[in-house]
Design a protein around this motif. Structure first.
Motif, short mmCIF file in Angstrom:
data_model
loop_
_atom_site.label_atom_id
_atom_site.label_comp_id
_atom_site.label_asym_id
_atom_site.label_seq_id
_atom_site.Cartn_x
_atom_site.Cartn_y
_atom_site.Cartn_z
N LEU A 131 -5.56 -0.63 8.54
CA LEU A 131 -5.03 -1.25 7.69
C LEU A 131 -6.15 -1.63 6.56
CD1 LEU A 131 -2.79 -3.86 9.61
CD2 LEU A 131 -2.05 -1.73 8.18
N LEU A 132 -7.46 -1.76 7.04
CA LEU A 132 -8.48 -1.72 6.13
C LEU A 132 -9.08 -0.58 5.29
CD1 LEU A 132 -10.46 -4.68 8.14
CD2 LEU A 132 -9.46 -5.01 6.09
N GLY A 133 -8.26 0.69 5.84
CA GLY A 133 -8.79 1.94 5.19
C GLY A 133 -10.09 2.21 5.70
N MET A 134 -10.46 1.95 6.83
CA MET A 134 -11.73 2.11 7.40
C MET A 134 -11.89 3.76 7.51
SD MET A 134 -13.00 -1.10 9.20
CE MET A 134 -14.73 -0.57 9.59
N PRO A 135 -12.65 4.36 7.42
CA PRO A 135 -12.74 6.21 7.64
C PRO A 135 -13.04 6.22 9.09
CG PRO A 135 -14.70 5.46 6.75
CD PRO A 135 -13.94 4.13 6.54
N VAL A 355 2.21 8.56 -1.25
CA VAL A 355 0.85 9.00 -1.02
C VAL A 355 -0.16 8.24 -2.00
CG1 VAL A 355 -0.85 10.72 -0.90
CG2 VAL A 355 1.55 11.13 0.14
N GLU A 356 0.42 8.40 -3.26
CA GLU A 356 -0.52 7.60 -4.32
C GLU A 356 -0.58 6.08 -4.08
OE1 GLU A 356 -0.79 7.17 -9.22
OE2 GLU A 356 1.07 8.02 -8.32
N ARG A 357 0.68 5.36 -3.84
CA ARG A 357 0.68 4.01 -3.50
C ARG A 357 -0.43 3.69 -2.27
NH1 ARG A 357 -0.01 -0.36 -5.08
NH2 ARG A 357 1.44 -2.43 -4.66
N ALA A 358 -0.32 4.43 -1.15
CA ALA A 358 -1.14 4.25 0.08
C ALA A 358 -2.56 4.50 -0.42
CB ALA A 358 -0.69 5.11 1.06
N GLN A 359 -2.84 5.28 -1.34
CA GLN A 359 -4.32 5.50 -1.74
C GLN A 359 -4.84 4.23 -2.50
OE1 GLN A 359 -3.99 9.09 -3.76
NE2 GLN A 359 -4.48 10.51 -2.18
N GLN A 360 -3.71 3.76 -3.15
CA GLN A 360 -4.15 2.41 -4.18
C GLN A 360 -4.25 1.34 -3.18
OE1 GLN A 360 -0.47 2.14 -6.69
NE2 GLN A 360 -1.29 3.60 -7.98
N LEU A 361 -3.50 1.05 -2.16
CA LEU A 361 -3.93 0.20 -1.01
C LEU A 361 -4.88 0.37 -0.20
CD1 LEU A 361 0.20 -0.40 -0.62
CD2 LEU A 361 -1.66 -1.83 -1.97
N LEU A 363 -4.75 2.50 2.32
CA LEU A 363 -4.24 2.45 3.69
C LEU A 363 -3.98 4.25 3.92
CD1 LEU A 363 -1.10 0.22 3.32
CD2 LEU A 363 -2.91 0.00 5.02
N PRO A 364 -4.01 4.45 5.18
CA PRO A 364 -3.65 5.83 5.38
C PRO A 364 -1.99 5.70 5.30
CG PRO A 364 -4.74 4.89 7.27
CD PRO A 364 -4.65 4.07 6.17
N VAL A 365 -1.43 6.86 4.63
CA VAL A 365 -0.25 6.77 4.27
C VAL A 365 0.74 6.87 5.53
CG1 VAL A 365 0.26 9.53 4.58
CG2 VAL A 365 1.41 8.03 3.02
N GLU A 366 0.41 7.07 6.73
CA GLU A 366 1.33 6.93 7.75
C GLU A 366 1.34 5.32 8.21
OE1 GLU A 366 -2.64 8.25 9.42
OE2 GLU A 366 -1.44 8.78 7.82
N ASN A 367 0.35 4.57 7.97
CA ASN A 367 0.58 3.12 8.17
C ASN A 367 1.31 2.31 7.20
OD1 ASN A 367 -2.51 3.78 9.44
ND2 ASN A 367 -1.34 2.35 10.52
N LEU A 406 7.73 -0.55 -0.59
CA LEU A 406 8.23 0.68 -0.73
C LEU A 406 9.69 0.58 -1.46
CD1 LEU A 406 7.63 1.96 2.90
CD2 LEU A 406 6.59 2.85 0.77
N VAL A 407 10.46 -0.41 -1.10
CA VAL A 407 11.78 -0.20 -1.96
C VAL A 407 11.70 -0.18 -3.36
CG1 VAL A 407 13.65 -1.66 -2.10
CG2 VAL A 407 12.81 -1.56 0.20
#
Length: 417
Positions: A131-135, A355-361, A363-367, A406-407
Motif C-alpha cells: 500500500l505504501l508503494g514500496m518496490p 492504472v494512471e490513478r494507481a500510479q498517482q496514489l 499503489l500497485p494497480v492490483e491493490n 474508483l466509482v
C-alpha cells in the motif's frame, strides 16, 4: 548476536533472548499461553510449512513473539490426534484482544485456520508495504530498510516436517518473528504519514473476515500441469488427467509432494506421445520412452500408470476433456474485441485510467482493484449510477476505500466513451 560482514550489512545471527525450546506438550502450551497473555503489544506470528516435500500445506512450526513474553516455537504435530489437526482455539481466544502481526498473511492464514488459530485483528507487514508503494516487500528487505539488519533465508525452503528440527533451523524460525512488532510500528508510521492508514485498516479487516473461508475448489486442477502447452489433442489431455489423478491419490495417501512422486514433465512428455490424432492407446513402450518413469519412486507404481493409460484408451470421444476449460467469468481481455466489442471499448476507456490513478496514489494497480473484479464489472456493467456501480464493486469484495476512489473514475470514463 550480530556480526559485521564485508559488505557492511549487519546480519542478525541469533534472537536477542536466545533460541527457545520447542513447545510440544500441553503443559508447555499452557505456560506459553499464560506468558503471551501477560505480554504487551502486538503478537508477531509466522509459520513454517513443508511445501515441495509434503502434500498437505499444514504448519509444521508456529512462531509467536510478544514484548514481555519472548518467543515461542510451537510444534503442532504432537497435538494432532487420529489424523485430526491440532486445535489451538484456546490460544486464539486467549490472544483475541491482541493485534497479530504477520508477513504475507494470505500464505499463513490457511494453515493457521486448520489448527483454529486465527486473529480477530491483524497487521500484515507485506500488504502495508504494498500500500505504501514500496518496490521490495519481502520480509528480509523490509527489515533491512527499516533497521539496517539482514535476515538469513537459507532455510526458507527446508523440509520442516523433519524431526527433530535442527537447532540452526529453530534459530532461523525464531528470527522471523524477532522484529515483526517493530516493523509493524515502522510501517504504521509511514501509513499514517501517507494518509493510507484507513486503507490498511480496511484491508486487514478484510483478511480477518475471509481468514476462515476455504478457498474454492479449482476446476480441473490437472490443467495446471507444467508442459501442458505441448499437449494438443483431447486424448492426450485425457492422458494428463488420468496420470495426474493417479499421482494425486498416491501423493495424498503418502502426504508427499506430487512432484516427488512423479514430475510434471514426465506426465506431459508421456501425454505428448498421444498428440497424433490416430493414436488411441499408449502402452509399456511409451512409458519406457520417458526416462522419469524408470526412476525409483515412479517405477514402483508402473502398474498404476499403465492402468491409467488403459482407461484413456477406453474413453469415447464424448468422454474426452475439452481442449480448453470454459472460463469462470469473462474471457481474457485480448479476445474482447472479437467477442464483445462494446466491452472491449469499455476496457480501453477504463483500464488505462485505473492504472494512471494507481500510479498517482503510489499503489500497485492490483491493490487498487483486482484484475478479475475489473473484468467482471466491465464485461457486464451495471446501470451507470454511482449506487449501482458501487454495489457491483462491493459484490466483487472491493473494499470501501477502493470504491470511493474508483466509482467516480469509472463513471466518468464510461459516460465519456
Amino acid at each position: 548476536m550480530t556480526e559485521q560482514p564485508a559488505d557492511d550489512l549487519v546480519v542478525l545471527e541469533t534472537p536477542a533472548d536466545g533460541v527457545p525450546d520447542v513447545t510440544d506438550n500441553p503443559e508447555g502450551l499452557a505456560a506459553a499461553t499464560a506468558a503471551l497473555v501477560a505480554g504487551t503489544g502486538p503478537v508477531g506470528i509466522d509459520t513454517e510449512r513443508a511445501q515441495g516435500f509434503r502434500y498437505s500445506a499444514r504448519a509444521y512450526l508456529i512462531q509467536l513473539r510478544r514484548a514481555g513474553a519472548g518467543t515461542f516455537l510451537l510444534d503442532p504435530i504432537p497435538f494432532t490426534s487420529e489424523d485430526q489437526p491440532a486445535d489451538f482455539s484456546d490460544l486464539a481466544d486467549a490472544l483475541a484482544d491482541a493485534e497479530w502481526v504477520l508477513h504475507a498473511a494470505t500464505q499463513d492464514l490457511p494453515c493457521l485456520a486448520e489448527v483454529k488459530l486465527l486473529p480477530r485483528r491483524l497487521f500484515d507487514t507485506e500488504l502495508a508495504a504494498r500500500l505504501l508503494g514500496m518496490p521490495r516487500v519481502a520480509l528480509g528487505t523490509l527489515i533491512e530498510e527499516a533497521f539496517g539488519l539482514t535476515l538469513r533465508k537459507e532455510h526458507s525452503a527446508a523440509d520442516w516436517s523433519r524431526r527433530p528440527l535442527p537447532q540452526e533451523w529453530l534459530n532461523y524460525a525464531a528470527l522471523d518473528v524477532e522484529l515483526l512488532a517493530e516493523l509493524r510500528d515502522w510501517l504504521d508510521d509511514r501509513l499514517q504519514a501517507a494518509g493510507k492508514a484507513e486503507w490498511a485498516a480496511q484491508e486487514f479487516a478484510h483478511l480477518v473476515e475471509r481468514a476462515g473461508v476455504p478457498a474454492p475448489a479449482r476446476t480441473d486442477p490437472w490443467r495446471r500441469t507444467s508442459g501442458l502447452h505441448a499437449v494438443r489433442t483431447p486424448r492426450a489431455l485425457a492422458v494428463v488427467r488420468e496420470l495426474w489423478q493417479v499421482r494425486d491419490q498416491l501423493a495424498s495417501s503418502m502426504d508427499r509432494a506430487p512432484g516427488k512422486v512423479l514430475p510434471d514433465r514426465a506426465i506431459s512428455a508421456l501425454a505428448a506421445r498421444a498428440n497424433p490424432a490416430e493414436v488411441r492407446r499408449l502402452g509399456p513402450a511409451d512409458l519406457a520412452a520417458v526416462p522419469e518413469f524408470a526412476w525409483r519412486s515412479p517405477s514402483r507404481y508402473r502398474a498404476r500408470w499403465l492402468a491409467a493409460l488403459d482407461r484413456v484408451a477406453a474413453l469415447t470421444r464424448e468422454q474426452l476433456p475439452a481442449r480448453q476449460l470454459a472460463p469462470d467469468g469473462p474471457p481474457p481481455t485480448r479476445t474482447w474485441e472479437m467477442r464483445n466489442p462494446e466491452a472491449a471499448a469499455r476496457w480501453d476507456a477504463v483500464r488505462p485510467a485505473v492504472v494512471e490513478r494507481a500510479q498517482q496514489l503510489d499503489l500497485p494497480v492490483e491493490n487498487l482493484i483486482s484484475p478479475d473484479a475489473l473484468r467482471r464489472l466491465l464485461w457486464e456493467p451495471p446501470e451507470l449510477t454511482a449506487e449501482d456501480v458501487d454495489a457491483a464493486l462491493a459484490a466483487e469484495l472491493v473494499r470501501p476505500w477502493q470504491r470511493e476512489l474508483l466509482v467516480p473514475l469509472i463513471l466518468e470514463r464510461l459516460t465519456a466513451s
